[in-house]
Design a protein around this motif. Structure first.
Motif, PDB file in Angstrom:
ATOM      1  N   PRO D  82     -58.274  31.394 -61.072  1.00 13.27           N
ATOM      2  CA  PRO D  82     -58.188  32.836 -61.324  1.00 13.27           C
ATOM      3  C   PRO D  82     -56.784  33.307 -60.982  1.00 13.27           C
ATOM      4  N   TYR D  83     -56.495  34.597 -61.145  1.00 13.56           N
ATOM      5  CA  TYR D  83     -55.209  35.104 -60.731  1.00 13.56           C
ATOM      6  C   TYR D  83     -55.336  35.751 -59.363  1.00 13.56           C
ATOM      7  N   GLY D  84     -54.351  35.606 -58.536  1.00 15.05           N
ATOM      8  CA  GLY D  84     -54.305  36.276 -57.234  1.00 15.05           C
ATOM      9  C   GLY D  84     -54.774  35.377 -56.112  1.00 15.05           C
ATOM     10  N   SER D  85     -54.057  35.447 -55.013  1.00 11.63           N
ATOM     11  CA  SER D  85     -54.359  34.544 -53.907  1.00 11.63           C
ATOM     12  C   SER D  85     -55.750  34.763 -53.336  1.00 11.63           C
ATOM     13  N   GLU D  86     -56.196  36.032 -53.255  1.00 14.30           N
ATOM     14  CA  GLU D  86     -57.503  36.296 -52.666  1.00 14.30           C
ATOM     15  C   GLU D  86     -58.597  35.583 -53.447  1.00 14.30           C
ATOM     16  N   GLY D 105     -52.624  28.295 -61.692  1.00 16.04           N
ATOM     17  CA  GLY D 105     -51.278  28.792 -61.867  1.00 16.04           C
ATOM     18  C   GLY D 105     -51.344  30.293 -61.770  1.00 16.04           C
ATOM     19  N   GLY D 106     -51.720  30.798 -60.591  1.00 14.68           N
ATOM     20  CA  GLY D 106     -51.877  32.257 -60.454  1.00 14.68           C
ATOM     21  C   GLY D 106     -51.825  32.734 -59.029  1.00 14.68           C
ATOM     22  N   ALA D 107     -51.579  31.830 -58.082  1.00  7.69           N
ATOM     23  CA  ALA D 107     -51.557  32.270 -56.698  1.00  7.69           C
ATOM     24  C   ALA D 107     -50.516  31.494 -55.930  1.00  7.69           C
ATOM     25  N   GLY D 108     -49.857  32.203 -55.010  1.00 11.31           N
ATOM     26  CA  GLY D 108     -48.748  31.554 -54.341  1.00 11.31           C
ATOM     27  C   GLY D 108     -48.805  31.580 -52.822  1.00 11.31           C
ATOM     28  N   ALA D 109     -49.932  32.002 -52.256  1.00  9.04           N
ATOM     29  CA  ALA D 109     -49.961  32.067 -50.797  1.00  9.04           C
ATOM     30  C   ALA D 109     -49.963  30.670 -50.186  1.00  9.04           C
ATOM     31  N   ASP D 110     -49.164  30.483 -49.146  1.00 10.89           N
ATOM     32  CA  ASP D 110     -49.122  29.175 -48.474  1.00 10.89           C
ATOM     33  C   ASP D 110     -50.467  28.821 -47.867  1.00 10.89           C
ATOM     34  N   ILE D 123     -49.620  25.265 -58.910  1.00 11.12           N
ATOM     35  CA  ILE D 123     -48.303  24.986 -59.483  1.00 11.12           C
ATOM     36  C   ILE D 123     -47.281  26.073 -59.176  1.00 11.12           C
ATOM     37  N   TYR D 124     -47.711  27.125 -58.454  1.00 10.54           N
ATOM     38  CA  TYR D 124     -46.750  28.160 -58.091  1.00 10.54           C
ATOM     39  C   TYR D 124     -45.953  27.731 -56.867  1.00 10.54           C
ATOM     40  N   THR D 125     -44.675  27.968 -56.911  1.00 13.08           N
ATOM     41  CA  THR D 125     -43.877  27.854 -55.697  1.00 13.08           C
ATOM     42  C   THR D 125     -44.491  28.808 -54.686  1.00 13.08           C
ATOM     43  N   GLU D 129     -41.375  30.519 -49.950  1.00 13.14           N
ATOM     44  CA  GLU D 129     -40.122  30.064 -50.584  1.00 13.14           C
ATOM     45  C   GLU D 129     -39.663  31.024 -51.675  1.00 13.14           C
ATOM     46  N   TYR D 130     -40.402  32.101 -51.848  1.00 11.29           N
ATOM     47  CA  TYR D 130     -40.189  32.977 -52.983  1.00 11.29           C
ATOM     48  C   TYR D 130     -38.789  33.550 -53.085  1.00 11.29           C
ATOM     49  N   MET D 131     -38.293  34.073 -51.977  1.00 10.79           N
ATOM     50  CA  MET D 131     -37.025  34.775 -52.031  1.00 10.79           C
ATOM     51  C   MET D 131     -35.855  33.868 -51.645  1.00 10.79           C
ATOM     52  N   LEU D 156     -52.047  39.447 -48.241  1.00 14.37           N
ATOM     53  CA  LEU D 156     -51.842  38.030 -47.949  1.00 14.37           C
ATOM     54  C   LEU D 156     -50.556  37.491 -48.558  1.00 14.37           C
ATOM     55  N   PHE D 157     -50.407  37.669 -49.860  1.00 10.54           N
ATOM     56  CA  PHE D 157     -49.283  37.082 -50.561  1.00 10.54           C
ATOM     57  C   PHE D 157     -47.948  37.706 -50.139  1.00 10.54           C
ATOM     58  N   SER D 158     -47.901  39.032 -50.202  1.00 11.42           N
ATOM     59  CA  SER D 158     -46.627  39.696 -49.925  1.00 11.42           C
ATOM     60  C   SER D 158     -46.169  39.485 -48.486  1.00 11.42           C
ATOM     61  N   SER D 233     -39.885  40.500 -55.232  1.00 14.07           N
ATOM     62  CA  SER D 233     -40.640  39.257 -55.426  1.00 14.07           C
ATOM     63  C   SER D 233     -41.405  39.305 -56.740  1.00 14.07           C
ATOM     64  N   VAL D 234     -42.014  40.445 -57.004  1.00 22.70           N
ATOM     65  CA  VAL D 234     -42.822  40.611 -58.202  1.00 22.70           C
ATOM     66  C   VAL D 234     -42.396  41.913 -58.835  1.00 22.70           C
ATOM     67  N   GLY D 235     -42.393  42.008 -60.121  1.00 22.07           N
ATOM     68  CA  GLY D 235     -42.065  43.293 -60.736  1.00 22.07           C
ATOM     69  C   GLY D 235     -41.082  43.155 -61.879  1.00 22.07           C
ATOM     70  N   ASN D 288     -44.352  35.983 -69.974  1.00 22.96           N
ATOM     71  CA  ASN D 288     -43.695  35.975 -68.683  1.00 22.96           C
ATOM     72  C   ASN D 288     -44.311  34.845 -67.864  1.00 22.96           C
ATOM     73  N   TYR D 289     -43.987  34.798 -66.569  1.00 14.55           N
ATOM     74  CA  TYR D 289     -44.429  33.614 -65.842  1.00 14.55           C
ATOM     75  C   TYR D 289     -45.926  33.567 -65.588  1.00 14.55           C
ATOM     76  N   HIS D 290     -46.584  34.701 -65.627  1.00 13.05           N
ATOM     77  CA  HIS D 290     -48.042  34.656 -65.447  1.00 13.05           C
ATOM     78  C   HIS D 290     -48.685  33.861 -66.570  1.00 13.05           C
TER      79      HIS D 290
HETATM   80  C1  LEU Z   1     -47.250  37.335 -58.015  1.00 11.22           C
HETATM   81  C2  LEU Z   1     -47.953  36.066 -57.911  1.00 11.22           C
HETATM   82  C3  LEU Z   1     -47.015  34.988 -58.007  1.00 11.22           C
HETATM   83  C4  LEU Z   1     -48.717  35.944 -56.630  1.00 11.22           C
HETATM   84  C5  LEU Z   1     -50.040  36.571 -56.603  1.00 11.22           C
HETATM   85  N1  LEU Z   1     -49.945  37.986 -56.521  1.00 11.22           N
HETATM   86  C6  LEU Z   1     -50.793  36.020 -55.418  1.00 11.22           C
HETATM   87  O1  LEU Z   1     -51.539  36.724 -54.848  1.00 11.22           O
HETATM   88  O2  LEU Z   1     -50.659  34.925 -55.056  1.00 11.22           O
END
Ligand code: LEU
Ligand code: ATP
Ligand code: ATP
Ligand code: MG
Ligand code: MG
Lengths: 234, 318, 247, 377, 292
Positions: D82-86, D105-110, D123-125, D129-131, D156-158, D233-235, D288-290
């Protein structure tokens, strides 16, 4: 030609029938009393007349016009006003504002009419800038009557206007009602003080469990043995 | 009454054997339904019985979830041991909040509880050290086969629902229940009849908070991941309210019935109309309110009839 | 013996002084009639006694005990029961259940449903509402709702019963019936304070009458004494009433 | 017919609907492309692809329920994320329990990779490491930036992005002069902006969601907050960024998991360029990358299945994923033992004349980064 | 100096909050409906402005009538033909009903306008009045002025016109209003229409200062909610005061304690006002007393 007439009216709340084949008439300039024990359906009839309750069958005629099941605002506009049970004035508005809004359907000549109401009910003039809710019970009842008069009604329905009021106040209000009637307004009066009601009215109807059982000239009814026994407690 | 009790027990019997007949997904749907039924029934003690529309009652759900979550992750408590503590914290917090808030009535009380819920959420959100803040909390996953785990939660949450219903039933039938109903209708009258209104209101909210707290605790372990915005979820509040109203708040079983109908119907709606299910759900709610505003239990207690619908429609119209 | 006594009792709403130094005594076993113009403060006085509103000044004693700091529910457990001028039935509960609430929590303190039901049935019998016991109070006409108020108060087993205009809106015949019932209650040993505007009732049942005017007690005495008191005629009864004589 | 069924519970409505639908578009384009070529090849047979979707309404709990439905009701064990880390968090717990497999390919939380799961590949970085690349790129610019302000949304992600950004900033020798969070979904950040302005940072880093970035830009302009660089980071990587902000979007940096200009080969689409073309043809907009993340996750899943030679033996597919090492439109993809992608890097884009231009890494750059950013008019 | 800027920001923001709150408060006070769809209706206004701006280049400020009128009509129809059917049901039924409407509208907008965040950015956006260290963005100033103006006009309307007086009377006692010949069904509809129209205007202005998407409906409604509580139900002046207080509390608490506690503090203050003075700061005797 009848001024006001109710013919074979049936109605009630939800599934429950309250009024059965009620017929009654009022001639122009009359005071008519409607008597009956508690729960007989007097207030229900009043509510039906002013359009607050759907009429199941039968009809109501006012000035040759069939007003059965018209909406309340139209009925008020035609010139029927109700002073409801328990007064129902606008407590958050001043006496003056209460009177003004009473003229909602008759906006012309508002000023003159208000003068007139103040002259009939001078007590209201003294309190014209007080909030309705702050008035004493008797004053509120006067305000309710005054507000109804602002609509310049041809027919005024008054439901238990003496309820819970001190004898002095009742006296004053009785005079007010008579004065209003003398100025040409016909009145239908519901009242528990049977004595008083029969004294000031021309004719009277007695309602029992939703049906009119006795009717006639008030003076005569005062002597009617049945009335004496069940309503005057003699 | 007799008949509905028998029906209720048949219904429960079916629920008990169901896990042997249906798949994991439906188990999960049902488990979630039980959870909502427990929340709605528990909340109904303050909302329907006592007449205090605690719109933010989901706060106790969140509190329960975090009590279980924190105790299990930080202090290695076992799951079952946390549940009484969930109840206790719901009970205590409701008691504390009750003193100031239960002086408010109607809408005002409802709003105050929403405010409190949001505030608690924000506090949890900011206590990052303990609660993980916005990053949430990951609970240990239960050991065992999926099939076993899901049956475990199915029965556990079913039991919680039954416990809640039992408590609600006992209250409803008791002297205490009469006091609550008296309070709902007229507090002045109740107090001159000898009812200690502030105490009783507070107790009823506390019991309600405790029951909803237990449901929250079970939810946390069940989902294994909680964060403030999922457990203090306003839309759960709305759902809970809809369930209570749909079934009927003045009855014991009404909220449960509401929960079953709403959850299962929306399950149906969701799976059939992916793109527009939101609009359909909105329409559905609108229709329910228009046609059965008194709740199913109240409206159709003498059997289904269109007349009643029409009468209601007439009565509620301006 | 003095049942209830208020000493210099006063009540203000905002700036408005509604009651001013009221010294009221109620003796055990009597029926005390309380009259006075609308807005004189009668209902307010009763609200103070039941502790529903805050006291601005003064003391209230019940059977010698100061009750200023009691809660309404404590008052009712001490044996004071009341009816409301604006009836407050518990809608949604049946008539019987309404009365059961009184039995559960009043001085009777019924322990279980069966006991409460017995007490409630007795109370309903006294006021003559037995036939309506399974109906919903909001569809009852006013007179019966007032009777329900009365039954509920009775189920609490009161020593002091406060009746705030229970008879308003009844016709003369109905008044006679209910007056008889109230006299019966007195015979059972219940002390009663009756507020009423219907003079016929006040004259008919009261042992003593007190008159409240603009927040002050202006007169007290036997019913006919009070009726002929010039200040009372002036403030309350009106001249016509005096002429017509006491009915 | 011979088909392989994949399942996805994804946000088609609710607060993440926008991104959810983009990921879904990626999946759809992949499905179409593969099927056009005959399908997924196992041994000598070709299997058509089918994807069963459910809408999780942006609610992680619903998502979990729906993934359970996919596994137990629909009998699908190949789950596209799904999309989003939660949501990935809650659903991967389900796939783990049932021994189903998820490539996301939709979530990037460590945090996703700290639970010891075996069946989750991402597959998301990752967020921390985002910034990093952005700060690395800016460190040698003139006039040399020294101070960084970091503001982030409390989710969580931000939060993890911000933590990573702070660490990177320290690593590259910047001074962090402001580091604060705001609640998710805030609509007014004027106070934050005024406070940051008082600190006068050289670089402003915002870690939040699309609407927050718009608010930050608008209010920075309102209150004349003029750092030398603004990075999010996003936008900026969303096409709407320019639509919403018009000229005010100019010269703002964004981190992208992927950009259309990257020059990678791809086993399904042929190359990144082809993917972009195909996407434009089908959906009428630049991906876009999504969207690319969705497509790439699916491509990787497919390649692993083909390598494993089975689509039923989850164990074998898992092994194929664990040892995956292939170039795709998303870059050279390898996973570490926890299932997260390693050494993928994070391209930096900048809005120039209303276009997203890749400005870093140099080998993919279409334009030079503009620095310092001109002050607001 | 910062504190001054922060206060000013709060006041300007408050003007917007007042406008979004005033209609909500009016509907609540008069019809006893808590309209959970209020925020969604405001967003419809934002989309109208966006549409006119994007496709016809209409200046956002000029588009205000275009969002007012259609939403006024929409509100009228909604109340007259839907909400009026159930106004006498339990109050919480109505709450759920308006929530149903909200769900419907939000999903409707998502389907037709997509979940994307949008924003209207005219050329003059970002211009500011600068006095020393204090920055006052023109757009915010204009939005504030318009909000105040509209609120005052509404106040005049309620106090001076017959319809306004009828609205006041109806809010006090529906039955009594009927007795004097007011048709409450119509008054309710007009009230709701005004509220919706104003919500639309607020939404239009919102689009200028913020990014919006259908998912934001709830948080707008919450703001309206708080404004009504703070100021007092059905009170126009109350909404103005409530809005400004909300604005200041938000910015100030964000400055003093931190952005992340902003909502908690705002809500705590709302609860406090409720407990201390349930009728709101400007609540008037006899108005909006808890009706059952
Ligand atoms: C912007 C995406 C790369 C990250 C997504 N918002 C997440 O929760 O992991
Ligand atoms: N809203 C209602 N729903 C159902 N029944 C009602 C309703 N209002 C009144 N009734 C019933 O209708 C009957 C007639 O009531 P109504 O109020 O007309 O009597 P009334 O003659 O005015 O009596 P009173 O002298 O007490 O005012 C009563 O039996 C009452 O219970
Ligand atoms: N809550 C209140 N706030 C302000 N004033 C009040 C309040 N309650 C009563 N009053 C005022 O106190 C005075 C006394 O009222 P009260 O109800 O005690 O009169 P009463 O003697 O019972 O009159 P009635 O015979 O009409 O019932 C009145 O002027 C009334 O307006
Ligand atoms: Mg009557
Ligand atoms: Mg009184």
């Amino acid at each position: 030609m009848k001024f006001f007439e109710v013919r074979n009216l049936n109605t009630g709340y939800g599934d429950l029938q309250i009024l059965r084949n009620v017929s009654l008439e009022i001639n122009k300039g009359e005071i008519v009393a409607l008597l009956g024990s508690n729960g007989a359906g007097k207030s229900t009839l009043m509510r039906a007349i002013v359009g607050r309750l759907r009429i199941w069958s039968g009809e109501i005629i006012f000035n040759e016009q069939n007003i059965t099941n018209l909406s309340p605002d139209k009925i008020v506009k035609l010139g029927i006003s109700l002073c409801p049970e328990r007064r129902r004035i606008f407590s958050g508005m001043t006496v003056k504002e209460n009177l003004e809004i009473g003229a909602y359907q008759r906006r012309n000549g508002l000023k003159e009419r208000m003068e007139k109401v103040f002259s009939i009910l001078p007590r209201l003039y003294e309190r014209k800038n007080h909030l309705g809710g702050d008035l004493s019970g008797g004053e509120q009842q006067m305000l309710a009557i005054g507000r109804a008069l602002m609509n310049e009604p041809e027919l005024l329905l008054i439901d238990e206007f003496t309820l819970g009021l001190a004898p002095t106040i009742v006296e004053i209000l009785v005079d007010v009602v008579k004065k209003i009637n003398e100025s040409g307004v016909s009145i239908l009066l519901v009242e528990q003080d049977v004595h008083m009601a029969l004294e000031i009215s021309n004719r009277a109807y007695v309602m029992e469990v939703g049906e009119i059982t006795i009717s006639g000239n008030s003076k005569e009814l005062l002597e009617n043995p049945q009335i004496k026994e069940s309503y005057l407690g003699m | 009454m007799k008949k509905s009790v028998i029906l209720f027990f048949i219904f429960i019997a079916i629920l008990v054997i169901l896990p042997f007949l249906v798949s994991g997904y439906w188990l999960r749907v049902l488990t979630q339904t039980f959870m909502f039924a427990a929340i709605a029934t528990g909340s109904n003690i303050i909302i329907g019985f006592t007449g205090y529309p605690a719109f933010g009652n989901i706060a106790f759900f969140g509190i329960g979830a975090y009590v279980t979550g924190v105790l299990m992750t930080k202090y290695n408590f076992s799951f079952l041991l946390t549940l009484p503590l969930c109840a206790l914290s719901g009970f205590l917090i409701a008691t504390l909040l009750g003193l100031p808030l239960l002086r408010l009535k109607g809408h005002y009380f409802a709003i105050a509880t929403i405010g409190v819920m949001e505030a608690i959420k924000e506090i949890v959100d900011n206590m990052t050290e303990i609660t993980g803040g916005g990053m949430g909390l990951t609970l240990p996953i239960m050991e065992g086969e999926p099939a076993y785990i899901y049956k475990f939660f199915y029965y556990a949450i079913l039991l919680i629902m039954l416990l809640t219903i039992a408590v609600a039933f006992l209250i409803f039938r008791s002297k205490f229940g009469y006091a609550l109903r008296a309070i709902r209708i007229d507090e002045d009258a109740a107090s001159v009849m000898g009812i200690n209104t502030s105490l009783f209101k507070t107790i009823s909210w506390a019991i309600s908070g405790a029951l909803v707290g237990i449901a929250g605790g079970a939810y946390a372990y069940w989902l294994t991941y909680i964060d403030p915005s999922t457990v203090f979820e306003t839309s759960y509040s709305v759902k809970m309210f809809a369930m209570i109203l749909l079934g009927g708040g003045t009855t014991v079983l009404g909220p449960m019935i509401g929960a079953f109908i709403l959850e299962l119907v929306s399950e149906f709606v969701w799976s059939k109309f992916i793109e527009i299910h939101g609009m359909i759900l909105g329409m559905l709610i609108i229709l329910i309110v228009i046609f059965i505003p008194k709740g199913l239990f109240e409206t159709f207690k003498g059997g289904f009839s269109f007349r009643k619908i029409i009468i209601n429609l007439r009565e509620n119209k301006l | 013996m003095i049942m209830l006594e208020t000493k210099n009792l006063a009540k203000k709403y905002g700036g408005l002084e509604v009651l001013n130094n009221v010294n009221l005594k109620v003796y055990k076993g009597e029926i005390l009639g309380l009259i006075g113009p609308n807005g004189a403060g009668k209902t307010t006085l009763m609200n103070l006694i039941c502790r529903l509103t805050d006291i601005t000044r003064g003391e209230i004693y019940y059977k010698g005990e100061l009750i200023n700091n009691k809660k309404p529910y404590e008052i009712s457990k001490m044996g004071i029961a009341r009816t409301f001028q604006v009836v407050k039935p518990f809608k949604g509960l049946t008539v019987l259940e309404n009365v059961m609430v009184g039995a559960f929590y009043g001085r009777k303190n019924a322990k279980n449903r069966a006991e409460a039901k017995d007490i409630a049935m007795d109370a309903l019998k006294i006021v003559g509402l037995l036939n309506e016991k399974d109906r919903e109070p909001s569809i009852l006409p006013i007179a019966q709702r007032k009777k329900l108020e009365l039954a509920r108060a009775l189920a609490m087993d009161p020593e002091l019963l406060i009746l705030d205009e229970v008879m308003a809106g009844l016709n003369p015949k109905e008044l006679d019936d209910i007056m008889k019932e109230i006299l019966l209650l007195k015979e059972r040993g219940i002390t009663i304070i009756a507020i009423e505007h219907v003079m016929k009732v006040i004259m008919g049942i009261s042992d003593r009458v007190v008159v409240l005017h603009l927040g002050e007690l202006i007169c007290e005495g036997k019913p006919h004494e009070v009726c002929n008191h010039p200040q009372v005629i002036e403030a309350y009864l009106g001249s016509k009433f005096a002429q017509r004589g006491v009915a | 017919a011979d088909v392989i069924k994949f399942g996805a519970a994804i946000s088609l409505t609710g607060k993440l609907a926008k991104e959810g639908n983009l990921v879904k578009n990626g999946y759809e384009l992949w499905k179409e492309t593969v099927n056009k070529k005959g399908g997924i090849k196992i041994g000598n047979r070709y299997y058509k692809v089918e994807i069963k979707y459910y809408d999780d309404e942006s609610d992680p709990n619903r998502a979990a329920k729906l993934v359970e439905k996919l596994i137990t009701e629909d009998g699908i064990k190949l789950i596209l994320g799904p999309y989003g880390s939660e949501s990935v968090f809650s659903t991967s717990a389900i796939t783990e329990k049932y021994g189903a497999l998820m490539v996301q390919g939709g979530a990037g939380a460590d945090k996703l990779y700290t639970r010891g799961f075996k069946n989750l590949f991402g597959i998301y970085t990752v967020a921390t490491e985002y910034m990093d690349d952005t700060l690395k790129m800016l460190r040698n610019k003139t006039p040399k930036p020294n101070t960084v302000a970091i503001v982030y949304s409390n989710d969580l992600f931000s939060t993890q992005v911000a933590q990573g950004a702070r660490a990177s900033a320290q690593k590259y020798g910047y001074k962090v002069v402001y580091y604060k969070d705001y609640p998710k979904g805030t609509q007014d950040l004027s106070t934050v902006i005024v406070e940051i302005k008082a600190k006068n940072p050289d670089i402003l880093i915002g870690c939040g969601h699309f609407q927050d970035t718009v608010v930050i830009v608008k209010q920075s302009k309102d209150y004349k907050l003029n750092p030398k660089a603004i990075a999010f980071s996003v936008g900026p990587t969303l096409p709407d960024f320019v639509t919403a902000l018009k000229g005010d979007a100019e010269y703002i940096f964004g981190s992208a998991q992927w950009t259309p200009t990257l020059k990678y080969k791809d086993p399904v689409f042929g190359s990144n360029e082809n993917f972009v073309k195909a996407f434009k043809a089908k959906f009428g907009v630049e991906p876009n990358y999504h969207a690319a993340g969705g497509a790439a996750a699916a491509v990787i899943f497919q390649r692993a299945i083909e390598k494993a030679g089975t689509f039923t033996d989850i164990n074998k597919i898992r092994q194929a994923l664990a040892s995956f090492n292939e170039e795709t439109l998303f870059g050279k993809i390898r996973f570490d033992a926890t299932g997260k992608v390693v050494d993928k890097g994070m391209p930096v884009i900048q809005i120039q004349r209303g276009q997203q231009k890749t400005v870093y890494p140099e080998n993919a750059a279409e334009a030079k980064p503009v620095y310092p950013k001109p002050a607001w008019r | 100096m910062i504190i001054l800027q922060v206060l000013l920001n709060g006041i300007l923001l408050g003007g917007f909050y007042a406008l979004i709150g005033v209609g909500f408060s009016l509907v609540w006070g008069v019809t006893n409906i808590i309209n959970l769809a209020h925020g969604a209706i405001a967003l419809l206004g934002a989309y109208i402005t966006l549409f006119l701006f994007q496709y016809y280049g209409v200046d956002p400020f000029l588009s205000l009538p275009f969002s007012f009128i259609p939403l006024f009509i929409f509100g009228y129809i909604l109340q007259r033909y839907l909400l009026n059917l159930v106004v006498k049901a339990q109050i919480f039924m109505l709450l759920i009903l308006t929530f149903g409407i909200e769900i419907f509208l939000v999903n409707f907008m998502t389907t037709f306008f997509s979940a994307d965040f949008r924003s209207v950015t005219p050329d003059y956006a970002g211009e500011s009045l600068i006095i020393g260290d204090i920055v006052i963005p023109y757009i915010r100033l204009a939005v504030f002025a318009i909000c105040i103006l509209i609120t005052l006009l509404l106040s005049l309307f309620l106090n001076k016109t017959w319809t306004g007086k009828a609205i006041k009377a109806t809010s006090l006692d529906i039955d009594a209003a009927m007795m004097v010949g007011i048709n409450p069904a119509k008054i309710f509809a007009i009230t709701f229409a005004i509220a919706s129209g104003l919500a639309g205007v607020a939404g239009s202005l919102f689009s200028l200062t913020q990014a919006f998407s259908p998912s934001m409906a709830g948080s707008l409604t919450l703001r309206a909610f708080i404004v009504s509580i703070l100021g007092g139900l059905g009170r126009v002046e109350g909404a103005l005061l409530g809005g400004i207080i909300l604005g200041i509390v938000e910015t100030l608490s964000s400055y003093i304690i931190g952005e992340s506690y902003k909502n908690a503090i705002t809500l705590a203050i709302m609860v406090l006002v409720l407990v201390i003075k349930p009728t709101g700061i400007l609540g008037k005797k006899y108005f909006a007393e808890v009706k059952h």
